[in-house]
Design an enzyme around this catalytic site. Sequence first.
Site, PDB file in Angstrom:
ATOM      1  N   ALA A 127     -14.848  75.402  45.246  1.00  0.00           N
ATOM      2  CA  ALA A 127     -13.584  75.902  45.792  1.00  0.00           C
ATOM      3  C   ALA A 127     -13.029  77.036  44.939  1.00  0.00           C
ATOM      4  O   ALA A 127     -12.173  77.796  45.407  1.00  0.00           O
ATOM      5  CB  ALA A 127     -12.575  74.762  45.850  1.00  0.00           C
ATOM      6  N   CYS A 128     -13.525  77.162  43.711  1.00  0.00           N
ATOM      7  CA  CYS A 128     -13.037  78.226  42.816  1.00  0.00           C
ATOM      8  C   CYS A 128     -13.425  79.617  43.302  1.00  0.00           C
ATOM      9  O   CYS A 128     -12.991  80.616  42.728  1.00  0.00           O
ATOM     10  CB  CYS A 128     -13.554  78.025  41.402  1.00  0.00           C
ATOM     11  SG  CYS A 128     -12.809  76.608  40.592  1.00  0.00           S
ATOM     12  N   TYR A 165     -15.910  81.732  36.403  1.00  0.00           N
ATOM     13  CA  TYR A 165     -16.701  80.624  36.970  1.00  0.00           C
ATOM     14  C   TYR A 165     -16.802  80.805  38.493  1.00  0.00           C
ATOM     15  O   TYR A 165     -17.878  80.660  39.085  1.00  0.00           O
ATOM     16  CB  TYR A 165     -16.015  79.310  36.607  1.00  0.00           C
ATOM     17  CG  TYR A 165     -16.511  78.080  37.329  1.00  0.00           C
ATOM     18  CD1 TYR A 165     -17.678  77.425  36.922  1.00  0.00           C
ATOM     19  CD2 TYR A 165     -15.797  77.540  38.403  1.00  0.00           C
ATOM     20  CE1 TYR A 165     -18.119  76.283  37.573  1.00  0.00           C
ATOM     21  CE2 TYR A 165     -16.230  76.402  39.050  1.00  0.00           C
ATOM     22  CZ  TYR A 165     -17.393  75.774  38.645  1.00  0.00           C
ATOM     23  OH  TYR A 165     -17.821  74.639  39.294  1.00  0.00           O
ATOM     24  N   ASN A 175     -13.056  69.639  43.717  1.00  0.00           N
ATOM     25  CA  ASN A 175     -12.623  68.584  42.776  1.00  0.00           C
ATOM     26  C   ASN A 175     -13.210  67.205  43.066  1.00  0.00           C
ATOM     27  O   ASN A 175     -12.545  66.346  43.646  1.00  0.00           O
ATOM     28  CB  ASN A 175     -11.098  68.456  42.784  1.00  0.00           C
ATOM     29  CG  ASN A 175     -10.458  69.594  42.026  1.00  0.00           C
ATOM     30  OD1 ASN A 175     -10.890  69.946  40.934  1.00  0.00           O
ATOM     31  ND2 ASN A 175      -9.443  70.180  42.624  1.00  0.00           N
ATOM     32  N   LYS A 223     -11.772  66.867  33.992  1.00  0.00           N
ATOM     33  CA  LYS A 223     -10.867  67.429  34.990  1.00  0.00           C
ATOM     34  C   LYS A 223      -9.636  66.557  35.140  1.00  0.00           C
ATOM     35  O   LYS A 223      -9.566  65.456  34.584  1.00  0.00           O
ATOM     36  CB  LYS A 223     -11.594  67.527  36.307  1.00  0.00           C
ATOM     37  CG  LYS A 223     -12.832  68.357  36.185  1.00  0.00           C
ATOM     38  CD  LYS A 223     -13.316  68.623  37.524  1.00  0.00           C
ATOM     39  CE  LYS A 223     -14.163  69.856  37.520  1.00  0.00           C
ATOM     40  NZ  LYS A 223     -14.475  70.204  38.898  1.00  0.00           N
ATOM     41  N   LYS A 228      -5.086  59.621  29.742  1.00  0.00           N
ATOM     42  CA  LYS A 228      -3.763  59.676  29.105  1.00  0.00           C
ATOM     43  C   LYS A 228      -2.960  58.420  29.431  1.00  0.00           C
ATOM     44  O   LYS A 228      -2.306  57.846  28.558  1.00  0.00           O
ATOM     45  CB  LYS A 228      -3.005  60.930  29.572  1.00  0.00           C
ATOM     46  CG  LYS A 228      -3.602  62.217  29.014  1.00  0.00           C
ATOM     47  CD  LYS A 228      -2.854  63.449  29.525  1.00  0.00           C
ATOM     48  CE  LYS A 228      -3.595  64.713  29.097  1.00  0.00           C
ATOM     49  NZ  LYS A 228      -2.844  65.936  29.360  1.00  0.00           N
TER      50      LYS A 228
END
Length: 325
Positions: free
Chosen positions: A119-120, A149, A178, A192, A200
Amino acid sequence: MTSALVCGAGGFIGSHLVRRLKAEGAWVRGVDLKRPEFRETEADEFVIGDLRDPALCAAVTDRPFDEIYQLAADMGGAGYIFTGANDADVMRNSATINLNMLEACRKRRLRNIFYSSSACIYPAYNQDDPENPDCSEASAYPAAPDSEYGWEKLFSERLYFAYQRNHDLAPRVARFHNIFGPEGTWTGGREKAPAALCRKVALTADGGEIEIWGDGVQTRSFLYIDECLEGMTRLMRSGFSGPVNIGSEEMISIDDLAYLVMRVAGKKLTIRHIPGPIGVRGRRSDNRLIHARLGWAPSEALEVGIRRTYRWIERQVRERAPAPA
Ligand code: NAD
């Protein structure tokens, strides 16, 4: 028996793909710089080697393959591809792998090759509004990816289609949006957003605070690994070359993704926004084309995959030496 070559078989998607192909009864050769990090490969053969070396590409294509999946790339999450610090490596390494693999396939007359684009590649100018990004396949041009990228992926897409025109290859090109799930990178700088947030949250005690890059309003969509495998194997076994999106249309802001992870974890944490690499403001897959051509759409809500992924990352956190949140 179907035979398959998986380039990048030591990586996240590649290692899951090998398992799926084996479960389907295929004979599988995997190639990668490294073995899978989180469990032993199920490939019949696993070649450790560098696909930037044309001799290695020739060696691993020394027998007929019904399916070749080219997933190897120098890649990572925003902390790896959006800082600029790795641009030359990313472009050179990934382009070289694609150039070599296509040439090896041409010489061996191996036709069916899947290529994982991203998708980038979509232009930044269509992704300024977090609520309304345009990622339909046709919107790729005029090209303006926001990372090197993405430019390498776009170049390589074009390379696969040039080999189709000039050398009778039958590429299948998917643009992944993603992909996440268990056994993906979750720490170390290449992880990612879903994995980073799960880590976290797992590392922070109830009532504590986690940091999020950017203002948290940026949106994305995330596709669970098993759904991705279904989309990509369907594409491989179709007569359709693409390029086509494989992603989810369920868009969520990064703050809301964090709240979803907290809910799954049963924790209430506060979010502190800090500066960091974030990429475009909004992005989500547009699945109209793949649905029309292959009848494919994701089958589960984001929360289902997040639950499985959180459980796995929480276990990694418990079993390994604590990493910084
Ligand atoms: P990953 O980094 O886990 O896997 C890529 C693998 O390629 C790694 O195991 C790496 O060691 C291997 N590799 C890199 N350079 C190599 C070389 N020179 N020789 C041999 N092997 C080499 O990434 P992933 O998430 O599994 O992604 C697979 C593919 O899908 C990549 O091409 C990636 O760009 C693309 N993609 C992934 C996502 C995603 O969300 N995961 C999104 C868009 C596109």
